[in-house]
Design a protein around this motif. Sequence first.
Motif, short mmCIF file in Angstrom:
data_model
loop_
_atom_site.label_atom_id
_atom_site.label_comp_id
_atom_site.label_asym_id
_atom_site.label_seq_id
_atom_site.Cartn_x
_atom_site.Cartn_y
_atom_site.Cartn_z
N HIS A 166 0.73 2.88 7.43
CA HIS A 166 0.35 3.16 6.04
C HIS A 166 0.27 4.65 5.80
O HIS A 166 -0.37 5.40 6.54
CB HIS A 166 -1.00 2.51 5.72
CG HIS A 166 -1.23 2.35 4.25
ND1 HIS A 166 -1.61 3.40 3.45
CD2 HIS A 166 -1.13 1.26 3.43
CE1 HIS A 166 -1.75 2.97 2.20
NE2 HIS A 166 -1.46 1.66 2.16
N ARG A 168 -1.09 6.52 3.47
CA ARG A 168 -2.29 7.18 2.95
C ARG A 168 -3.50 6.94 3.86
O ARG A 168 -4.25 7.87 4.15
CB ARG A 168 -2.60 6.68 1.54
CG ARG A 168 -1.60 7.16 0.49
CD ARG A 168 -2.20 7.13 -0.92
NE ARG A 168 -1.23 7.62 -1.88
CZ ARG A 168 -0.54 6.85 -2.71
NH1 ARG A 168 -0.72 5.54 -2.69
NH2 ARG A 168 0.33 7.37 -3.54
N THR A 169 -3.69 5.71 4.26
CA THR A 169 -4.87 5.40 5.08
C THR A 169 -4.43 4.69 6.36
O THR A 169 -4.68 3.49 6.53
CB THR A 169 -5.85 4.51 4.30
OG1 THR A 169 -5.17 3.32 3.89
CG2 THR A 169 -6.40 5.24 3.10
N THR A 171 -4.21 3.19 10.04
CA THR A 171 -5.18 2.69 11.01
C THR A 171 -4.65 2.97 12.41
O THR A 171 -3.59 2.43 12.77
CB THR A 171 -5.39 1.18 10.83
OG1 THR A 171 -5.78 0.91 9.50
CG2 THR A 171 -6.45 0.67 11.80
#
Length: 207
Positions: A166, A168-169, A171
């Motif tokens: 991802h 933007r964020t 993991t």
Amino acid sequence: MAAWPGVEQRKDFGRQLAGWRAATGMTQAQLAKRTCYSRSPLANAEIGRDMSIRGFWRDADDMVGANSALLAAFDQVTALVRDFQEQQASARDRERRQRAGRLIAATVQTQPSAPAEPKRCQCEAVVVGRWTGREVRALREALRMTVHDFAQRLGASDAAVSGWEHRRTPTPPKMAAQAALDQTLALADTDTKARFLLILNIPDQHA
């Protein structure tokens, strides 16, 4: 080319057949009848022309009482001819390989020089210190896999792989997942590893 073997041997045991037949007092016609062959093939056998049916020599041996001498002579010549044929086949095969090698060498020498390619990396020991979304995406794309297929390869869920990548964020992969990614990269072929490094060197458009 080597002379065909067995010619003199056939003549020799043909003479043996004639001698054994004469010793029994049989004519060619009589021996031919008893061996169920016509006189012409028998006459050819006695002058050393080809009579390559083993059953004939076995029957003729029995009829003239040669005690297997004629049959043994036939088997010896047959083995000699077979060995010669195998040697000839091997020589022809060797010559074909040599011609093919010369043709390949000549083709390589006459081909124009290819444009210099960028120096490729030594990709046998590519390692990643810490897997982030960028490295995960680069490996997946280098393997030419979809998110689903890549997840299947790693034993992870599609959602987990999407989460790692991802933009933007992201993991971070857990330690077990990082180990699975390490192993996947280690088992990749050289071209895949090269693509992996090339993709990493492309500015990240997903950031």
